[in-house]
Design an enzyme around this catalytic site. Structure first.
Site, PDB file in Angstrom:
ATOM      1  N   TRP A   7       0.831  -1.211   0.000  1.00 35.19           N
ATOM      2  CA  TRP A   7       0.000   0.000   0.000  1.00 35.19           C
ATOM      3  C   TRP A   7       0.864   1.259   0.000  1.00 35.19           C
ATOM      4  O   TRP A   7       0.490   2.288   0.540  1.00 35.19           O
ATOM      5  CB  TRP A   7      -0.957   0.008   1.213  1.00 35.19           C
ATOM      6  CG  TRP A   7      -1.797  -1.224   1.311  1.00 35.19           C
ATOM      7  CD1 TRP A   7      -3.001  -1.464   0.691  1.00 35.19           C
ATOM      8  CD2 TRP A   7      -1.516  -2.407   2.059  1.00 35.19           C
ATOM      9  NE1 TRP A   7      -3.464  -2.724   1.017  1.00 35.19           N
ATOM     10  CE2 TRP A   7      -2.573  -3.328   1.851  1.00 35.19           C
ATOM     11  CE3 TRP A   7      -0.455  -2.795   2.890  1.00 35.19           C
ATOM     12  CZ2 TRP A   7      -2.604  -4.588   2.441  1.00 35.19           C
ATOM     13  CZ3 TRP A   7      -0.496  -4.066   3.477  1.00 35.19           C
ATOM     14  CH2 TRP A   7      -1.559  -4.931   3.244  1.00 35.19           C
ATOM     15  N   HIS A   8       2.024   1.171  -0.668  1.00 31.67           N
ATOM     16  CA  HIS A   8       2.978   2.285  -0.693  1.00 31.67           C
ATOM     17  C   HIS A   8       3.154   2.811  -2.117  1.00 31.67           C
ATOM     18  O   HIS A   8       4.262   2.983  -2.596  1.00 31.67           O
ATOM     19  CB  HIS A   8       4.338   1.837  -0.141  1.00 31.67           C
ATOM     20  CG  HIS A   8       4.322   1.469   1.303  1.00 31.67           C
ATOM     21  ND1 HIS A   8       5.388   0.856   1.928  1.00 31.67           N
ATOM     22  CD2 HIS A   8       3.373   1.626   2.255  1.00 31.67           C
ATOM     23  CE1 HIS A   8       5.084   0.649   3.202  1.00 31.67           C
ATOM     24  NE2 HIS A   8       3.868   1.111   3.422  1.00 31.67           N
ATOM     25  N   SER A   9       2.069   3.089  -2.791  1.00 31.54           N
ATOM     26  CA  SER A   9       2.136   3.539  -4.184  1.00 31.54           C
ATOM     27  C   SER A   9       2.754   4.933  -4.286  1.00 31.54           C
ATOM     28  O   SER A   9       2.460   5.812  -3.476  1.00 31.54           O
ATOM     29  CB  SER A   9       0.721   3.569  -4.777  1.00 31.54           C
ATOM     30  OG  SER A   9       0.132   2.291  -4.748  1.00 31.54           O
TER      31      SER A   9
END
Length: 650
Positions: A559-561
């Site tokens: 979830w680190h876009s």
């Protein structure tokens, strides 16, 4: 509060960076009218948000909590052995800060220096890092802040498994550090800090810290939730407002119903790495070829919009632990008595309750040795020489322990577990996202690019082996949950092995307990030297292939876009300049993690806050106002919600 048809500044997107910009601007000048538009619901006093220990529920697609939008690869990937990856994106005010794992880490100094942008070197940003923090841990360096709006602590409790993990990590040569987040240390282990206020037990999210605190005392910050910004309104190349639509198109095939809000001074896009490029393209900013195909008027030809998508990758392996271990398994399994007890704790003393922790109490950052590099293959070695070798502050991998099984407990056998996460911080792989229609409700084309560069397999494989050796050296270790490990050949010495606790106890000599992997025992009270108890597992080329296949089958997003609207020269595919202005436009900025031209080795909440603080400074400077600090007091008492804990047990 009514919503005006015209304000001074519009912020499109209420994630961490958008909340920072909205709150800082409104607080800086009570006469400045600021509107924040967010696609998800308001997070205010939502017990699914503020109670840290139930974060796992927010990641599930079960119809109860609709706090994330899920982007799935448009095509099966040969790099994932035909699988399509799924990347959740927060869909709630506060963005990821309202639903994330609450793990506090920070990027290395060289990460920011690598941006090669004026005003963005680490030394320029440290004052802003300190400005946002209310750091509640003892520390021996001068990089943290203590008066900011974002609380950081060790949470309500630290499980004994964390201390066991740290001891075993030290046994394999990873030293303990009192602060891995000093911008410099890249090889060590520590008690992981958390975005949790130690005084209240509550999650420290960006909306509570920056938006609600201002709206409680001022009337110049307007909040619109459950509304999706469709496009920017231009007059020529000047941004003068936005059009937004309801987040859900409730009438199938109905015409898109837009609401227009005008901005006298500026429009700020802060809809994240996946949202911001779509807004730009629907507005006429992006690749001219794509826009012409979709019959969208070209405002600024920027082929870099939506390109160079980046993330961090994770795999997880699960191990059995002793029945005496303190874990979250019974709670997550849905045991009614365990849930009743844990929720009751919160009502009595939330700052000390088990729910005031995320159960992720310890972790490490690591870099390979020269010997380990020799085993990691030519692709990664080329990347090492180019990217890591001369930057000793960059960790190659993160790892962490969860005191419990991060899995679907309905599929697990009874017992207690720990989960080992392996996080790849600087993938060489890249992806892309682009709209397929001007209609904001239609799905974009998305290619996450996961594992499309072979160099990314070696460090994950190496880290899996590391976390496995740590687990085997822990006193609480009781075997490997084979369903959550690579499928080694059964005859391989590397084959994952579970343990039958009942049978094992019958075989033990009197006074001994189950100790380590594969038939070795440890007598309580005797000096414990993990490296003498057993040797490291030896892996063959066939074993490495099994690990790589497991990685392709199971690697996931963290979830680190970031990275789809890069801050770099326009001629190099850049979308924004060092002041976050969108090339070829006026009065339009991007302020979120889409602006990153390279990766950041961290859980990215800290970076999103920092980009927001930097963006707020730049905008205030251009508007002729100054950021006021302290921004808002951090509350030291829980805010009652009037909602009994039993309503949360589902």
């Amino acid at each position: 509060m009514g919503h005006p048809e015209e304000v001074d500044v519009i912020i499109a997107g209420g994630g961490p960076a958008g909340c920072v910009v909205a709150g800082r601007l409104a607080y800086a000048d009570p006469n400045l009218k600021v509107m924040l538009i967010e696609g998800g619901a308001n997070n205010r006093d939502d017990p699914w948000v503020y109670r840290p220990g139930i974060y796992v529920k927010n990641m599930q697609r079960d119809g109860i909590n609709d706090k994330a939008t899920f982007y799935t690869d448009s095509q099966p990937s040969s790099y994932l052995r035909g699988r399509q990856s799924i990347v959740p994106c927060a869909n709630i005010l506060g963005g990821g800060s309202s639903i994330n794992f609450q793990m506090y880490t920070r990027a290395s100094a060289s990460d920011w220096d690598d941006f090669k942008a004026e005003g963005w070197k680490a030394k320029d940003l440290v004052p802003l890092m300190k400005r946002l923090e209310n750091y509640q841990k003892p520390v021996n360096n001068n990089t943290h802040g203590y008066d900011g709006p974002i609380a950081i602590s060790n949470g309500g409790q630290t499980t004994p498994l964390a201390q066991d993990f740290l001891r075993a990590t030290h046994a394999i040569g990873v030293p303990f550090s009192d602060d891995l987040q000093d911008l410099d240390t890249a090889h060590g282990s520590e008690l992981w800090a958390k975005y949790i206020n130690r005084h209240t037990g509550r999650r420290s999210d960006a909306a509570t810290a920056y938006v609600h605190s201002v709206m409680d005392t001022q009337s110049n910050l307007y909040l619109r939730t459950n509304a999706r910004v469709s496009r920017v309104i231009f007059e020529g190349t000047k941004a003068v407002g936005v059009a937004y639509v309801p987040s859900r198109n409730r009438a199938n095939n109905a015409a898109v119903q837009e609401t227009i809000v005008r901005a006298r001074k500026m429009v700020v896009l802060s809809s994240g790495t996946l949202g911001t490029p779509q807004i730009l393209e629907r507005s006429g900013v992006g690749s001219a070829d794509l826009l012409k195909q979709l019959d969208i008027k070209v405002i600024s030809n920027l082929p870099g919009v939506g390109e160079e998508y980046q993330d961090h990758y994770t795999t997880l392996s699960i191990y059995r632990v002793s029945n005496e271990s303190i874990t979250s398994d019974d709670f997550l399994r849905g045991d009614s008595e365990a849930q009743k007890e844990i929720f009751a704790e919160w009502e009595v003393s939330p700052e000390k309750a088990r729910l005031s922790s995320n159960a992720i109490d310890a972790g490490f950052k690591i870099r390979p040795t020269e010997e380990e590099l020799k085993e990691m293959g030519p692709e990664f070695n080329a990347l090492w020489d180019k990217y890591f070798k001369d930057k000793p502050d960059k960790p190659v991998m993160f790892g962490s322990i969860v005191s419990g099984a991060y899995a679907d407990h309905s599929l697990l056998p009874p017992g207690k577990y720990m989960t080992m996460f392996q996080y790849l911080e600087y993938p060489a792989s890249r992806g892309k996202i682009h709209i397929t229609s001007p209609n904001p409700y239609l799905e974009p084309f998305f290619d996450s690019g996961f594992m499309n560069d072979k160099a990314d397999f070696a460090p994950i494989r190496w880290s899996y082996k590391k976390t496995r050796e740590i687990a085997r050296r822990m006193d609480a270790f009781r075997g490997e949950l084979t369903s959550h490990h690579p499928h080694f050949h059964p005859a391989s010495s590397a084959a994952a092995r579970d343990i039958d606790i009942k049978t094992a106890k019958q075989l033990l000599p009197n006074g001994f307990t189950v100790g380590i992997h594969m038939g070795t025992w440890h007598k309580p009270g005797e000096p414990y030297d993990a490296n003498k108890v057993h040797d490291d597992i030896k892996y063959t080329a066939e074993d490495d292939e099994a690990i790589d296949n497991w990685i392709a089958d199971h690697v996931e997003t963290t979830w680190h876009s970031l990275g789809t609207c890069a801050m770099k020269p326009r001629a190099e595919g850049g979308v924004v300049d060092s002041r976050l202005n969108v090339y070829g436009t006026q009065n339009l900025k991007c302020v979120d993690l889409s602006i990153c031209p390279d990766n950041l080795g961290t859980n990215t909440y800290s970076s999103a806050l920092l980009v927001g603080e930097k963006g707020a400074d730049l905008i205030c400077e251009e508007l002729g106002i100054k950021v006021r600090t302290p921004h808002a007091p951090v509350p030291h008492a829980p805010i009652p919600t009037g909602r009994p804990a039993t309503q949360l047990v589902r």
